[in-house]
Every structure is written in structure tokens, then in C-alpha cells.
Design a protein around this motif. Structure first.
Motif, PDB file in Angstrom:
ATOM      1  N   ALA A  22      32.864 -36.011  -1.479  1.00  0.00           N
ATOM      2  CA  ALA A  22      33.081 -36.564  -0.147  1.00  0.00           C
ATOM      3  C   ALA A  22      34.395 -37.326  -0.116  1.00  0.00           C
ATOM      4  O   ALA A  22      34.644 -38.182  -0.975  1.00  0.00           O
ATOM      5  N   ALA A  23      35.203 -37.032   0.877  1.00  0.00           N
ATOM      6  CA  ALA A  23      36.483 -37.717   1.057  1.00  0.00           C
ATOM      7  C   ALA A  23      36.320 -38.802   2.108  1.00  0.00           C
ATOM      8  O   ALA A  23      35.685 -38.591   3.138  1.00  0.00           O
ATOM      9  N   SER A  24      36.906 -39.965   1.834  1.00  0.00           N
ATOM     10  CA  SER A  24      36.818 -41.066   2.787  1.00  0.00           C
ATOM     11  C   SER A  24      38.119 -41.852   2.792  1.00  0.00           C
ATOM     12  O   SER A  24      38.933 -41.740   1.877  1.00  0.00           O
ATOM     13  N   GLY A  25      38.310 -42.651   3.832  1.00  0.00           N
ATOM     14  CA  GLY A  25      39.517 -43.455   3.934  1.00  0.00           C
ATOM     15  C   GLY A  25      40.384 -42.989   5.081  1.00  0.00           C
ATOM     16  O   GLY A  25      39.921 -42.396   6.048  1.00  0.00           O
ATOM     17  N   SER A  26      41.678 -43.249   4.930  1.00  0.00           N
ATOM     18  CA  SER A  26      42.628 -42.908   5.976  1.00  0.00           C
ATOM     19  C   SER A  26      42.964 -41.430   5.914  1.00  0.00           C
ATOM     20  O   SER A  26      43.890 -41.011   5.216  1.00  0.00           O
ATOM     21  N   ILE A  27      42.195 -40.644   6.622  1.00  0.00           N
ATOM     22  CA  ILE A  27      42.352 -39.188   6.597  1.00  0.00           C
ATOM     23  C   ILE A  27      42.596 -38.706   8.013  1.00  0.00           C
ATOM     24  O   ILE A  27      41.776 -38.936   8.894  1.00  0.00           O
ATOM     25  N   ILE A  28      43.722 -38.048   8.214  1.00  0.00           N
ATOM     26  CA  ILE A  28      44.020 -37.464   9.517  1.00  0.00           C
ATOM     27  C   ILE A  28      43.594 -35.997   9.533  1.00  0.00           C
ATOM     28  O   ILE A  28      42.925 -35.546  10.464  1.00  0.00           O
ATOM     29  N   PHE A  51      39.940 -23.657   2.271  1.00  0.00           N
ATOM     30  CA  PHE A  51      40.971 -24.138   3.174  1.00  0.00           C
ATOM     31  C   PHE A  51      40.354 -24.478   4.533  1.00  0.00           C
ATOM     32  O   PHE A  51      39.240 -24.043   4.853  1.00  0.00           O
ATOM     33  N   SER A  52      41.094 -25.234   5.326  1.00  0.00           N
ATOM     34  CA  SER A  52      40.595 -25.635   6.642  1.00  0.00           C
ATOM     35  C   SER A  52      40.311 -24.430   7.525  1.00  0.00           C
ATOM     36  O   SER A  52      39.512 -24.518   8.457  1.00  0.00           O
ATOM     37  N   ALA A  72      28.972 -30.438   7.268  1.00  0.00           N
ATOM     38  CA  ALA A  72      29.116 -30.442   8.715  1.00  0.00           C
ATOM     39  C   ALA A  72      30.253 -31.342   9.174  1.00  0.00           C
ATOM     40  O   ALA A  72      30.938 -31.061  10.157  1.00  0.00           O
ATOM     41  N   ALA A  73      30.471 -32.429   8.467  1.00  0.00           N
ATOM     42  CA  ALA A  73      31.520 -33.375   8.837  1.00  0.00           C
ATOM     43  C   ALA A  73      32.895 -32.920   8.375  1.00  0.00           C
ATOM     44  O   ALA A  73      33.894 -33.537   8.727  1.00  0.00           O
ATOM     45  N   ARG A  74      32.967 -31.882   7.595  1.00  0.00           N
ATOM     46  CA  ARG A  74      34.211 -31.260   7.106  1.00  0.00           C
ATOM     47  C   ARG A  74      35.022 -32.168   6.196  1.00  0.00           C
ATOM     48  O   ARG A  74      36.150 -31.828   5.851  1.00  0.00           O
TER      49      ARG A  74
END
Length: 118
Positions: A22-28, A51-52, A72-74
């Protein structure tokens, strides 16, 4: 930005494990998330990435056995590992290429040990 990996462990040959990151923080924007592994005495290698766009890549050694998918939250990626073999034993690390509002960079999570042994 932080990548939190989980799900490693010990399993017998033929067993299954599921890794999560899981990635968290300042992610655009997240462009790619993936898993790498490094066995003792060997170089780190790509296991699978997504990839996206939804395009996935797999190492030849895991095709047909491992599946990478997005949550689901990508901002979460999963690696379902089936039919595990002793040669899959390694430290697995999560990687993400993302834009944090300043630049596009690669981020790494802590490794998680996967051991396949009878």
C-alpha cells in the motif's frame, strides 16, 4: 511517500501466498507498481509490475503462477503467488513509480521474506 508491504512467510512447495503493498503520503499519480525479489547471492529481479493503464509484465519464471492486481483504491497492489517453488525463495520488495507533486520518482517498500521449503 511510504510503501507498506506485507504478506510474506513460509510455505511448502505447491503452496500459495499473497503479498500486499500500500502506498501512502503525498501522491498525485501512480504510474506503475510492482514487485522485485532478491535471492541470496543473486541480483534483484523484476517479478511482476502493473502500469496505470492496466498493462502487466511478468518474469518468465512466474508466468502462469503469479498474478499482480490493483486494489480498488489503486494505491494498493497485490501479488498472488500460487504453485510456489523453492526457487521462489527470496526477499520480495514493492516498488512504485509515482508523481509526488514535485517529481516523478521510484519508491521502495521494506522487503518481505518469502521462503518455500519442505
Amino acid at each position: 511517500v511510504q510503501l507498506q508491504a506485507s504478506g510474506g512467510g513460509s510455505v511448502q512447495p505447491g503452496g500459495s501466498l499473497r503479498l500486499s503493498c500500500a502506498a501512502s503520503g503525498s501522491i498525485i499519480s501512480i504510474y506503475m507498481m510492482g514487485w522485485y525479489r532478491q535471492a541470496p547471492g543473486k541480483q534483484r529481479e523484476l517479478v511482476a509490475r502493473i502500469f496505470s493503464s492496466g498493462v502487466t509484465n511478468y518474469a518468465d519464471s512466474v508466468k502462469g503462477r503469479f498474478t499482480i492486481s490493483e486494489g480498488a483504491a489503486r494505491n494498493t497492489v497485490y501479488l498472488q503467488m500460487n504453485s510456489l517453488k523453492p526457487k521462489d525463495t527470496a526477499v520480495y520488495s514493492c516498488n512504485a513509480r509515482l508523481y509526488d507533486g514535485v517529481r516523478v520518482s521510484d519508491y521502495w517498500g521494506q522487503g518481505t521474506q518469502v521462503t518455500v521449503s519442505s
